[in-house]
Design a protein around this motif. Structure first.
Motif, mmCIF file in Angstrom:
data_model
loop_
_atom_site.group_PDB
_atom_site.id
_atom_site.type_symbol
_atom_site.label_atom_id
_atom_site.label_comp_id
_atom_site.label_asym_id
_atom_site.label_seq_id
_atom_site.Cartn_x
_atom_site.Cartn_y
_atom_site.Cartn_z
ATOM 1 N N ARG A 101 101.618 68.316 50.007
ATOM 2 C CA ARG A 101 101.678 69.776 50.112
ATOM 3 C C ARG A 101 102.320 70.281 48.829
ATOM 4 O O ARG A 101 103.542 70.333 48.706
ATOM 5 C CB ARG A 101 102.457 70.233 51.342
ATOM 6 N N PHE A 102 101.478 70.609 47.879
ATOM 7 C CA PHE A 102 101.956 71.015 46.562
ATOM 8 C C PHE A 102 102.321 72.498 46.561
ATOM 9 O O PHE A 102 101.606 73.339 47.108
ATOM 10 C CB PHE A 102 100.893 70.749 45.496
ATOM 11 N N ARG A 103 103.422 72.796 45.894
ATOM 12 C CA ARG A 103 103.922 74.176 45.799
ATOM 13 C C ARG A 103 104.326 74.468 44.361
ATOM 14 O O ARG A 103 105.115 73.727 43.766
ATOM 15 C CB ARG A 103 105.113 74.356 46.750
ATOM 16 N N LEU A 104 103.782 75.524 43.816
ATOM 17 C CA LEU A 104 104.122 75.945 42.459
ATOM 18 C C LEU A 104 105.491 76.604 42.466
ATOM 19 O O LEU A 104 105.744 77.517 43.271
ATOM 20 C CB LEU A 104 103.051 76.907 41.941
ATOM 21 N N ILE A 105 106.383 76.139 41.600
ATOM 22 C CA ILE A 105 107.738 76.700 41.533
ATOM 23 C C ILE A 105 107.808 77.797 40.481
ATOM 24 O O ILE A 105 108.180 78.933 40.755
ATOM 25 C CB ILE A 105 108.768 75.598 41.224
ATOM 26 N N ASN A 106 107.459 77.448 39.250
ATOM 27 C CA ASN A 106 107.467 78.443 38.174
ATOM 28 C C ASN A 106 106.557 77.991 37.048
ATOM 29 O O ASN A 106 106.086 76.842 37.021
ATOM 30 C CB ASN A 106 108.885 78.720 37.666
ATOM 31 N N SER A 107 106.316 78.891 36.132
ATOM 32 C CA SER A 107 105.526 78.560 34.953
ATOM 33 C C SER A 107 106.045 79.347 33.757
ATOM 34 O O SER A 107 106.641 80.425 33.919
ATOM 35 C CB SER A 107 104.042 78.883 35.167
ATOM 36 N N SER A 108 105.813 78.792 32.608
ATOM 37 C CA SER A 108 106.152 79.461 31.353
ATOM 38 C C SER A 108 104.886 79.515 30.516
ATOM 39 O O SER A 108 104.406 78.482 30.042
ATOM 40 C CB SER A 108 107.261 78.700 30.614
ATOM 41 N N ILE A 109 104.341 80.726 30.366
ATOM 42 C CA ILE A 109 103.052 80.909 29.698
ATOM 43 C C ILE A 109 103.200 82.021 28.667
ATOM 44 O O ILE A 109 103.729 83.104 28.980
ATOM 45 C CB ILE A 109 101.956 81.284 30.724
ATOM 46 N N ASN A 166 102.287 85.168 26.099
ATOM 47 C CA ASN A 166 101.460 86.363 26.258
ATOM 48 C C ASN A 166 100.267 86.363 25.314
ATOM 49 O O ASN A 166 99.273 87.053 25.567
ATOM 50 C CB ASN A 166 102.292 87.623 26.010
ATOM 51 N N HIS A 167 100.375 85.601 24.204
ATOM 52 C CA HIS A 167 99.338 85.605 23.184
ATOM 53 C C HIS A 167 99.031 84.168 22.740
ATOM 54 O O HIS A 167 99.880 83.275 22.835
ATOM 55 C CB HIS A 167 99.774 86.422 21.954
ATOM 56 N N ALA A 168 97.835 83.975 22.270
ATOM 57 C CA ALA A 168 97.428 82.703 21.666
ATOM 58 C C ALA A 168 96.382 82.997 20.600
ATOM 59 O O ALA A 168 95.664 84.006 20.672
ATOM 60 C CB ALA A 168 96.873 81.759 22.715
ATOM 61 N N LYS A 169 96.301 82.116 19.617
ATOM 62 C CA LYS A 169 95.361 82.313 18.515
ATOM 63 C C LYS A 169 94.217 81.314 18.591
ATOM 64 O O LYS A 169 94.424 80.141 18.906
ATOM 65 C CB LYS A 169 96.091 82.169 17.178
ATOM 66 N N LEU A 170 93.024 81.815 18.294
ATOM 67 C CA LEU A 170 91.863 80.927 18.224
ATOM 68 C C LEU A 170 92.113 79.835 17.195
ATOM 69 O O LEU A 170 92.619 80.111 16.093
ATOM 70 C CB LEU A 170 90.613 81.721 17.834
ATOM 71 N N GLY A 171 91.792 78.607 17.544
ATOM 72 C CA GLY A 171 91.993 77.489 16.631
ATOM 73 C C GLY A 171 93.403 76.950 16.618
ATOM 74 O O GLY A 171 93.674 75.913 16.017
ATOM 75 N N GLY A 172 94.335 77.646 17.303
ATOM 76 C CA GLY A 172 95.717 77.194 17.315
ATOM 77 C C GLY A 172 96.033 76.391 18.560
ATOM 78 O O GLY A 172 95.193 76.200 19.452
ATOM 79 N N LEU A 173 97.258 75.919 18.637
ATOM 80 C CA LEU A 173 97.708 75.181 19.803
ATOM 81 C C LEU A 173 98.112 76.143 20.905
ATOM 82 O O LEU A 173 98.749 77.172 20.656
ATOM 83 C CB LEU A 173 98.880 74.271 19.448
ATOM 84 N N PHE A 174 97.744 75.789 22.120
ATOM 85 C CA PHE A 174 98.160 76.547 23.293
ATOM 86 C C PHE A 174 99.228 75.735 24.012
ATOM 87 O O PHE A 174 99.025 74.563 24.348
ATOM 88 C CB PHE A 174 96.963 76.780 24.212
ATOM 89 N N SER A 175 100.383 76.337 24.238
ATOM 90 C CA SER A 175 101.491 75.649 24.892
ATOM 91 C C SER A 175 101.924 76.403 26.139
ATOM 92 O O SER A 175 102.068 77.641 26.103
ATOM 93 C CB SER A 175 102.685 75.504 23.942
ATOM 94 N N MET A 176 102.110 75.690 27.224
ATOM 95 C CA MET A 176 102.653 76.250 28.459
ATOM 96 C C MET A 176 103.252 75.115 29.279
ATOM 97 O O MET A 176 103.083 73.932 28.950
ATOM 98 C CB MET A 176 101.567 76.965 29.269
ATOM 99 N N SER A 177 103.945 75.457 30.335
ATOM 100 C CA SER A 177 104.474 74.435 31.247
ATOM 101 C C SER A 177 104.560 75.024 32.645
ATOM 102 O O SER A 177 104.584 76.247 32.825
ATOM 103 C CB SER A 177 105.854 73.951 30.791
ATOM 104 N N PHE A 178 104.572 74.143 33.627
ATOM 105 C CA PHE A 178 104.801 74.590 34.997
ATOM 106 C C PHE A 178 105.462 73.475 35.786
ATOM 107 O O PHE A 178 105.340 72.286 35.457
ATOM 108 C CB PHE A 178 103.511 75.067 35.671
ATOM 109 N N LYS A 179 106.181 73.885 36.828
ATOM 110 C CA LYS A 179 106.827 72.944 37.738
ATOM 111 C C LYS A 179 106.170 73.045 39.097
ATOM 112 O O LYS A 179 105.903 74.139 39.588
ATOM 113 C CB LYS A 179 108.325 73.229 37.849
ATOM 114 N N ILE A 180 105.954 71.869 39.704
ATOM 115 C CA ILE A 180 105.283 71.834 40.996
ATOM 116 C C ILE A 180 106.019 70.860 41.922
ATOM 117 O O ILE A 180 106.417 69.766 41.511
ATOM 118 C CB ILE A 180 103.800 71.443 40.810
ATOM 119 N N ALA A 181 106.245 71.280 43.148
ATOM 120 C CA ALA A 181 106.937 70.450 44.137
ATOM 121 C C ALA A 181 105.927 69.891 45.127
ATOM 122 O O ALA A 181 104.903 70.509 45.408
ATOM 123 C CB ALA A 181 107.993 71.276 44.868
ATOM 124 N N ASN A 182 106.235 68.718 45.652
ATOM 125 C CA ASN A 182 105.431 68.133 46.725
ATOM 126 C C ASN A 182 106.287 68.140 47.984
ATOM 127 O O ASN A 182 107.188 67.323 48.149
ATOM 128 C CB ASN A 182 105.002 66.719 46.369
#
Length: 475
Positions: free
Chosen positions: A345-353, A355-371
């Motif tokens: 039973r997976f539950r999303l706790i939080n995420s860090s995303i 607001n902007h990203a550039k074409l051709g660049g790196l996309f970085s984000m993270s999230f925490k998920i509980a079982n």
């Protein structure tokens, strides 16, 4: 940038877990044979050959609305104890898988030469022939197979009381015949699927130990396709009294040792089963040392077993004429808990995303998920970030290498994403979503086969996506 998510206490269906409806062979009107008697005289009395009823899309879909994504189908093949499986039966088997796929469910399958009260099985030669015959059907339909009970041997295919000496005595279960049969099952069933054994000591003996547990699967062995990594358990007598009617019994009288093994081994293999019947006369002695000589079906007792042994699924329709266990679980208030916590039973706790990203660049984000469940997924599972254009609805997929099968019960996992955006993505405003699809191409775009997270306001039933409730501008 940090977004937190509200947990949901709602009951809902999710793939390959939870209560499962059982499709059993019909019961004979008149039974002339004895209960699980392996004598040749008794075997001759078992002349019942009715097939299990075919699956129906409408009924499976109705059961899915009740939270069941699995069906346990026990194929009664008594008609073929002395001959090959017929083309009609093989076609019927294939049709059932097609029906399951249309309905959006998966099957737990078992083949047995007897059912009503238990009767004879078949010769070793016959069993091996039948396994060869079903190979193509299983491989064709592996996408909708959740796992397979070992079956074939003894009463109900539960690997005891064999009329053809396919299994050993009470303490030494594995003999040459049962080893050959298990070898064949593991060979014909695709390596990505698991096989469940009725008794833990069968697994011990298969790998060279008798009553003493073998070393449990390690994280390095998990999901490798090895024989050890593919053998799980089905306890079909959860509430039947001391030793769970033989489940935890061995010549060492080591129930707790066996439970500790299962608690570790089942981190990476599937555990299933059914309640069984409460004994008419409970034991006066706590033989297995679990603290109970009655109330075997009480919430206190079964919840601890489900948790410790990491159960993923249980038969929801056992003995409907007298559903003692289910009624007590509802009366004592743990039925809904069981429905929600079986499996993952997976539950999303939080995420860090960003607001902007550039074409051709790196996309970085993270999230925490509980079982919050009692187990983790046991079959391969996809994981990807979805970018959906807010103007035209076009969807872009960013696959991740993280494996949700390692998101263990009671733990919190962090997923860090650092990846180039999809090459063909265009500038614009995008919603960011999480998808945990079935990796099989036939099911990948079927929302019923995607995992829903236990959060409020993030599930999209139409797409099978879970929204991060976040948008990003790509330029």
């Amino acid at each position: 940038m940090l977004t937190t998510y509200q947990p949901s206490d709602e009951k809902f269906s999710n793939p390959e877990r939870g209560f499962a409806v059982a499709y059993d062979p019909p019961w004979a009107n008149k039974i002339t044979w004895d209960f699980c008697n392996s004598s040749q005289e008794n075997s001759k009395k078992y002349t019942y050959t009715a097939w299990t009823e075919p699956l129906k899309v409408a009924l499976l879909q109705k059961q899915q609305t009740q939270g069941m994504s699995l069906a346990m189908v026990r194929y009664h093949i008594a008609e073929f104890r002395g001959k090959p499986l017929s083309p009609e039966f093989l076609n019927r088997l294939d049709t059932d898988f097609t029906t399951a796929r249309k309905a959006g469910v998966k099957l737990v399958i078992r083949f047995t030469y007897n059912w009503p009260m238990g009767g004879p099985d078949a010769s070793l030669k016959q069993v091996l022939m039948h396994l060869d015959q079903i190979k193509k059907v299983l491989q064709k339909n592996v996408d909708v197979i959740a796992f397979m009970d070992a079956g074939f041997i003894g009463c109900w295919g539960e690997w005891h009381t064999s009329s053809n000496n396919l299994i050993g005595d009470t303490d030494n279960l594995m003999n040459n015949a049962s080893r050959l049969i298990l070898d064949k099952i593991l060979k014909i069933l695709p390596k990505e699927r698991m096989v469940t054994l009725r008794l833990p000591r069968s697994k011990f003996q298969y790998f060279g130990s008798n009553a003493k547990p073998i070393a449990p699967i390690t994280v390095l062995e998990a999901f490798t396709g090895s024989k050890k990594a593919r053998l799980g358990q089905h306890d079909d007598c959860l509430v039947c009294g001391e030793w769970n009617f033989g489940t935890y019994r061995s010549s060492r009288n080591n129930a707790e040792e066996i439970k500790n093994f299962l608690s570790q081994d089942n981190r990476y293999v599937v555990q299933s089963g059914e309640p069984g019947d409460v004994p008419d006369k409970p034991s006066k002695n706590d033989e297995d040392g679990d603290g109970y000589t009655k109330n075997y079906e009480s919430c206190d007792r079964v919840l601890e077993i489900f948790r410790k042994m990491r159960w993923s699924t249980i038969n929801a329709t056992y003995n409907l004429g007298s559903p003692v266990s289910y009624n007590r679980w509802k009366k004592e208030g743990c039925y809904d808990t069981i429905a929600k916590k079986l499996g993952y039973r997976f539950r999303l706790i939080n995420s860090s995303i960003p607001n902007h990203a550039k074409l051709g660049g790196l996309f970085s984000m993270s999230f925490k998920i509980a079982n919050d469940g009692w187990a983790s997924p046991y079959n391969p599972r996809g994981l990807e970030i979805i970018f959906r254009n807010r103007s035209n609805g076009r969807v872009f997929h960013l696959p991740l290498s993280n494996d949700p099968r390692f998101w263990q019960a009671g733990e919190i996992s962090t997923v860090n994403v650092r990846h180039h955006l999809p090459a063909n993505i265009s500038p614009g405003e995008y919603d960011i979503l999480l998808n945990l699809p079935d990796p099989k191409p036939s099911l990948k775009n079927r929302p019923k086969y995607s995992i829903r997270l236990a959060n409020k306001n993030i599930w999209e039933a139409s797409s099978g996506y879970n929204s991060f409730l976040k948008r990003i501008h790509i330029q």
